[in-house]
Structure formats: C-alpha cells, structure tokens
Design an enzyme around this catalytic site. Structure first.
Site, mmCIF file in Angstrom:
data_model
loop_
_atom_site.group_PDB
_atom_site.id
_atom_site.type_symbol
_atom_site.label_atom_id
_atom_site.label_comp_id
_atom_site.label_asym_id
_atom_site.label_seq_id
_atom_site.Cartn_x
_atom_site.Cartn_y
_atom_site.Cartn_z
ATOM 1 N N SER A 11 0.914 6.510 2.624
ATOM 2 C CA SER A 11 1.504 7.316 3.398
ATOM 3 C C SER A 11 2.854 8.069 2.854
ATOM 4 C CB SER A 11 1.747 6.800 5.001
ATOM 5 O OG SER A 11 0.561 6.234 5.477
ATOM 6 N N SER A 69 -5.185 6.439 12.675
ATOM 7 C CA SER A 69 -4.631 6.419 14.016
ATOM 8 C C SER A 69 -5.877 6.446 14.873
ATOM 9 C CB SER A 69 -3.730 7.511 14.464
ATOM 10 O OG SER A 69 -4.408 8.814 14.605
ATOM 11 N N ASN A 70 -5.992 6.033 16.130
ATOM 12 C CA ASN A 70 -7.054 6.018 17.105
ATOM 13 C C ASN A 70 -7.624 7.438 17.236
ATOM 14 O OD1 ASN A 70 -6.901 3.380 17.186
ATOM 15 N ND2 ASN A 70 -6.856 2.932 19.001
ATOM 16 N N GLU A 71 -6.710 8.536 17.288
ATOM 17 C CA GLU A 71 -7.241 9.716 17.577
ATOM 18 C C GLU A 71 -8.025 10.218 16.149
ATOM 19 O OE1 GLU A 71 -3.989 8.876 17.909
ATOM 20 O OE2 GLU A 71 -3.970 9.029 19.986
ATOM 21 N N GLU A 119 -10.618 -1.409 5.208
ATOM 22 C CA GLU A 119 -9.462 -1.810 5.947
ATOM 23 C C GLU A 119 -9.713 -1.984 7.675
ATOM 24 O OE1 GLU A 119 -6.231 0.832 5.608
ATOM 25 O OE2 GLU A 119 -4.974 -0.449 7.078
ATOM 26 N N GLN A 165 0.928 -1.159 0.031
ATOM 27 C CA GLN A 165 0.145 0.032 0.129
ATOM 28 C C GLN A 165 0.595 1.201 0.068
ATOM 29 O OE1 GLN A 165 -1.899 0.738 3.823
ATOM 30 N NE2 GLN A 165 -3.647 1.928 3.146
ATOM 31 N N GLY A 166 0.719 2.207 -1.142
ATOM 32 C CA GLY A 166 1.576 3.210 -1.217
ATOM 33 C C GLY A 166 0.866 4.210 -0.812
HETATM 34 C C1 LIG Z 1 3.476 -0.432 11.530
HETATM 35 C C2 LIG Z 1 2.965 0.575 10.513
HETATM 36 C C3 LIG Z 1 2.494 0.110 9.318
HETATM 37 C C4 LIG Z 1 2.055 0.956 8.371
HETATM 38 N N1 LIG Z 1 1.838 0.346 7.185
HETATM 39 C C5 LIG Z 1 1.383 1.274 6.172
HETATM 40 C C6 LIG Z 1 1.301 1.015 4.751
HETATM 41 O O1 LIG Z 1 1.542 -0.255 4.446
HETATM 42 N N2 LIG Z 1 1.000 1.875 3.800
HETATM 43 C C7 LIG Z 1 0.785 3.051 4.048
HETATM 44 O O2 LIG Z 1 0.481 4.022 3.246
HETATM 45 N N3 LIG Z 1 0.780 3.516 5.366
HETATM 46 C C8 LIG Z 1 1.339 2.634 6.391
HETATM 47 N N4 LIG Z 1 1.429 2.965 7.645
HETATM 48 C C9 LIG Z 1 1.194 4.669 7.878
HETATM 49 C C10 LIG Z 1 -0.030 4.918 8.688
HETATM 50 O O3 LIG Z 1 -1.363 4.981 8.156
HETATM 51 C C11 LIG Z 1 0.258 6.223 9.341
HETATM 52 O O4 LIG Z 1 1.360 6.231 10.301
HETATM 53 C C12 LIG Z 1 -0.898 7.056 10.137
HETATM 54 O O5 LIG Z 1 -1.638 7.206 9.205
HETATM 55 C C13 LIG Z 1 -0.517 8.080 11.035
HETATM 56 O O6 LIG Z 1 0.307 8.899 10.245
HETATM 57 P P1 LIG Z 1 1.638 9.613 10.526
HETATM 58 O O7 LIG Z 1 2.539 8.477 10.966
HETATM 59 O O8 LIG Z 1 2.067 10.461 9.406
HETATM 60 O O9 LIG Z 1 1.323 10.368 12.258
HETATM 61 P P2 LIG Z 1 0.771 12.055 12.158
HETATM 62 O O10 LIG Z 1 -0.135 12.043 11.299
HETATM 63 O O11 LIG Z 1 2.029 12.680 12.125
HETATM 64 O O12 LIG Z 1 0.100 11.801 13.791
HETATM 65 C C14 LIG Z 1 1.031 11.989 14.679
HETATM 66 C C15 LIG Z 1 0.236 11.884 16.041
HETATM 67 O O13 LIG Z 1 -0.627 12.999 15.685
HETATM 68 C C16 LIG Z 1 -1.985 12.612 15.879
HETATM 69 N N5 LIG Z 1 -3.077 13.459 15.169
HETATM 70 C C17 LIG Z 1 -2.638 13.790 13.858
HETATM 71 N N6 LIG Z 1 -3.563 14.472 13.356
HETATM 72 C C18 LIG Z 1 -4.653 14.646 14.359
HETATM 73 C C19 LIG Z 1 -5.986 15.139 14.520
HETATM 74 N N7 LIG Z 1 -6.388 15.998 13.406
HETATM 75 N N8 LIG Z 1 -6.525 15.139 15.520
HETATM 76 C C20 LIG Z 1 -6.045 14.309 16.631
HETATM 77 N N9 LIG Z 1 -4.806 13.751 16.577
HETATM 78 C C21 LIG Z 1 -4.113 13.927 15.343
HETATM 79 C C22 LIG Z 1 -2.192 11.131 15.473
HETATM 80 O O14 LIG Z 1 -3.076 10.524 15.951
HETATM 81 C C23 LIG Z 1 -0.813 10.921 16.094
HETATM 82 O O15 LIG Z 1 -0.739 10.147 17.355
HETATM 83 C C24 LIG Z 1 1.670 2.130 8.614
HETATM 84 C C25 LIG Z 1 2.064 2.584 10.048
HETATM 85 C C26 LIG Z 1 2.597 1.776 10.774
HETATM 86 C C27 LIG Z 1 2.900 2.107 12.211
#
Ligand SMILES: Cc1cc2nc3c(=O)[nH]c(=O)nc-3n(C[C@H](O)[C@H](O)[C@H](O)COP(=O)(O)OP(=O)(O)OC[C@H]3O[C@@H](n4cnc5c(N)ncnc54)[C@H](O)[C@@H]3O)c2cc1C
Length: 401
Positions: free
Chosen positions: A129, A386-388, A245, A126-127
């Site tokens: 993020s 994320s759960n948030e 998902e 999945q591309g």
């Molecule tokens: C083990 C793992 C596997 C993954 N695999 C894939 C994959 O195969 N393909 C892919 O595309 N992605 C993948 N991801 C990415 C995943 O979808 C993102 O990590 C996730 O969407 C969070 O984005 P971020 O890491 O950029 O964190 P950020 O978006 O920067 O968030 C950081 C923190 O801020 C909080 N936050 C952000 N915005 C808000 C808001 N509006 N309100 C409240 N809180 C907020 C978040 O909840 C989090 O706690 C994977 C992630 C992990 C950890």
C-alpha cells in the site's frame, strides 16, 4: 456431505492443543488474553518451537518444511492457536512471501529464504500500500529502475505492519511506466531493510499502539536477483498472495475465545445489572455464538471442498469468509465494550501486569482493555483488502454481476 469432524481430526485437535499447552509460555498467553503487545523475541521464540516440531509453515510443500496436512487440519491448527491463545503464525513471511517464493521464485531464492522464514531468522513485512494506492493498488507510484546490475527503488509505502521489527520487505514497484495497463508494469522485489536509503516512520493508532508504519525508499539500490519471477509480472504474484492472505482471516478460534471470556464476564457482572440490560447482552451473545457456529461450518465446507492441501489460486469464497469473520470479530469487541461500560476507560493495560491468578484483577483488566481492543479491531474490515472490495469480488466472480 458430512460436516462433522472425523475421529482423526478430533485426535489431531487434541494433539495440537496439548502441544500448545506444553510449549507456549504462559506469560505470552496471558499477554495475548489481555490484549497486550508481544515483544519480538516472544514471537520469534514461539515460532522456533513450532519449527522444531515441523509446524512453523504447515501449509508449505513438504519438501520446504510443510507438514503435509489437509486444509481442515490447517484450520484446526489455526483455531487452536487462537483459542489457547498462542501467537498466530506471523503471516508476512509464512503465508505471504513464502508461498510466492516457492511458487514463482528462483531455486536460489527458495534455498536462501524459505528455511529462514520458517525459523524466523528473517522477519518480513509487506510493502504494497501507498498513499493513494490501497484498494486501487495498481495505481502505486513507487518505482524500480535498472541501473547496471542493480535496481534503484524510490517511493513511499504506508500502513506497513510491524516494519519496525522487519529484516526484509517485499515490495511492489513500477518497472514499466509505459505499459498498456497499469497492472502490467509492476514487479515484485525482495529488499533487505538494512539497505541504505530506507527509513521507517511509526504511525500511532487510535488505541495508542504502534503496529503500523510508513516506509520510505530514497534511491535504494538492490541487486538484480531481488526480482521474483519475471519483470512486470508482479501483479499476478500480488493477486496470488492476497488470495492466500484472506483464507486465514475468518478468525474462528479468536472469536470463540473472546465469546467464552464475554460469557464469564457477563455471569460475573450480571448481579449488578437490570434484567433488561442483562437479557439484552445475553441475547447478543447467543446470536454471536450462533453466527460463529455458522461461520465455522461454512469454513469447514469451503475447506473440505478444496482438494489442494496448500493455498492455490485466489478463491472468491475466501472473500466471503473474510467479510463474515471480520464482522464477527468487530461485533464481539463491541459487545465487550458495551458490557464494560465506563470501566473500559480505565486503561488497565499496565495494571493487568500484576493480575495473574487474581480473578477480580483479571476481570478488571479485561474491562479496562475493552475500549482499546474495540478501536484496534476496526482495522480487520480494512486490511487484506477492505470488506467493500471483497463484496465487489463476490459480485463479479460468484454472482457474475
Ligand atoms: C491496521 C492495518 C494494517 C495494514 N497493514 C498493511 C501492510 O502491512 N502492508 C500493506 O501493504 N498494506 C497494509 N494495510 C493497508 C490496507 O491493505 C489498505 O488500508 C486497504 O487496502 C484499503 O486501502 P486504503 O487505506 O488506501 O483505503 P481506500 O482504498 O482509500 O478506501 C477508502 C474507503 O473506500 C472504500 N472503497 C475504495 N474503493 C472502493 C470500490 N471500488 N468500491 C467500494 N468501496 C471502495 C474502501 O472500502 C474504504 O472503505 C494495512 C491497513 C491497516 C488498516
């Protein structure tokens, strides 16, 4: 509303359990029990056995190989796989891009990709993020521009799970930088990982495993028919995909199996504990068992109330299951870690290899992998949105805040 399983559903559960017991390699189950990484060929072999039985893509339309099951049957199937344990269906192909292709793709894309997904001839990743575009996915900066009869893709994806094994990647890319809203200028593309200009760099996680990667696109040229559906409509397809998902993320079977192992472990070790410590663990275990039963009933109620026997439009209630399921998964790994104490640092991932059949060695292994498992499962409250972010969805879509 009747929340018991029907006689037919109970019989179905037995049928699934019997199939898994007969067909899933015991060495593979043992690896899963010990939190060891599976090899690619083990996942592929298991998926092909499921496919021969017609169960590799059970939620798909029957014409494309679906099993025609109700949503409750699908849930029972998932629970039994996780409880056994057998390898879960790899979601990237069968639960993510597959439904996007049969819902929005061309006939040629359906014929070309769907049978290969079901038989795991193609491994998908999945591309979505990117650095700076996770929760705020619509800010993604990877671009795809038309050049003659090709798309040229440039940019970077990150956290790409199991990209090191992948044959294909589905990519969200910006195709209109001038669109009024950033969500409107994104397209959904299917890209062969062997195309020139793609490189994959591993990311090591805190538990020492290699699950995730960075994927770089350096002027990657793919044909125009790599586009799914309409140009600049990729955001709609991505939202559809993310909703699907989340439905599978309650992980009731997985937590049930882990709680059963914790109960056995606690009984085996309780003689050496003070009663205060033993009772504390027993109370946490009981609380988790009750919470898991509540989640199972909520999931059953949710699925029983949905009439469509396949994933439809994103349902905000799926966010609720995702939050609670991931919290329980994390609480079970925390409990296991606390029971293991210092033994969790023995890192017995390797020493467990020769432990088959030996109760003490198996127990040691379980304890030794507790820390790695605890750290690894911090991810479940982040990925899939994320759960948030799930709480934001519930606040807006259910509570109307
Ligand atoms: C083990 C793992 C596997 C993954 N695999 C894939 C994959 O195969 N393909 C892919 O595309 N992605 C993948 N991801 C990415 C995943 O979808 C993102 O990590 C996730 O969407 C969070 O984005 P971020 O890491 O950029 O964190 P950020 O978006 O920067 O968030 C950081 C923190 O801020 C909080 N936050 C952000 N915005 C808000 C808001 N509006 N309100 C409240 N809180 C907020 C978040 O909840 C989090 O706690 C994977 C992630 C992990 C950890």
């Amino acid at each position: 509303m009747n929340l018991d399983y029907s006689v037919e559903e109970l019989a179905f559960r037995e049928e699934v359990a019997a199939f898994i017991a007969a067909e899933c390699d015991s060495a593979v189950s043992e690896k899963l029990r010990r939190n060891l990484e599976l090899d690619k060929h083990e996942i592929v072999a298991w998926t092909r056995r499921l496919n021969r039985r017609g169960w590799a893509a059970p939620h798909w339309p029957v014409e494309w190989g679906g099993a025609g099951w109700t949503l409750v049957q699908q849930m029972i199937f998932r629970d039994e796989i996780q409880r056994a344990p057998a390898p879960d269906l790899l979601s990237f192909g069968v639960s993510m891009v597959g439904p996007v292709i049969y819902t929005f793709g061309s006939e040629a894309q359906k014929r070309r990709f769907l049978p290969r997904i079901a038989n795991m001839d193609d491994w998908w990743c999945q591309g979505f993020s990117e650095p700076g575009a996770g929760s705020d996915l619509a800010s993604l900066r990877t671009t795809a521009r038309r050049d003659g009869n090709e798309w040229v893709i440039s940019g970077q994806k990150t956290w790409t799970t199991l990209a090191q094994h992948a044959d294909w990647i589905f990519v969200l890319a910006r195709t209109d930088a001038q669109a009024a809203r950033k969500q409107q200028g994104i397209s959904f593309l299917l890209v062969d990982m062997r195309t020139a200009g793609i490189s994959v760099r591993p990311i090591k996680t805190i538990d020492g495993s290699h699950e995730i990667n960075e994927v770089f696109f350096d002027d990657v040229r793919v044909p125009l028919d790599a586009l799914v559906g309409e140009e600049n409509k990729g955001w709609d397809y991505a939202r559809f995909l993310l909703g699907n998902e989340r439905i599978g993320q309650a992980r009731v079977g997985l937590s049930k199996a882990r709680l059963a192992r914790i109960r056995t472990l606690l009984e085996a070790r309780s003689a050496g504990m003070t009663s205060l410590r033993r009772n504390g663990f027993a109370a946490r275990l009981a609380e988790l068992e009750v919470e898991l039963s509540a989640l199972e009933i909520t999931q059953l109620r949710f699925l029983s109330s949905r009439t469509v026997p396949q994933p439809g439009r994103p349902d905000p209630l799926a966010s609720l299951l995702k939050i609670r399921g991931s919290e329980i998964v994390q609480a079970t790994t925390a409990l296991m870690l606390d029971i293991a104490g210092l033994d969790s640092l023995s890192g017995s991932a390797e020493s467990g290899q020769d432990a088959a059949g030996n109760q003490d060695a198996q127990e040691l292994h379980l304890l030794g992998s507790a820390a790695a498992s605890y750290f690894n499962h911090r991810k479940v409250s982040i990925y899939g949105g994320s759960n948030e972010i799930q709480r934001n969805i519930i606040a807006q879509a259910i509570l109307g805040v």
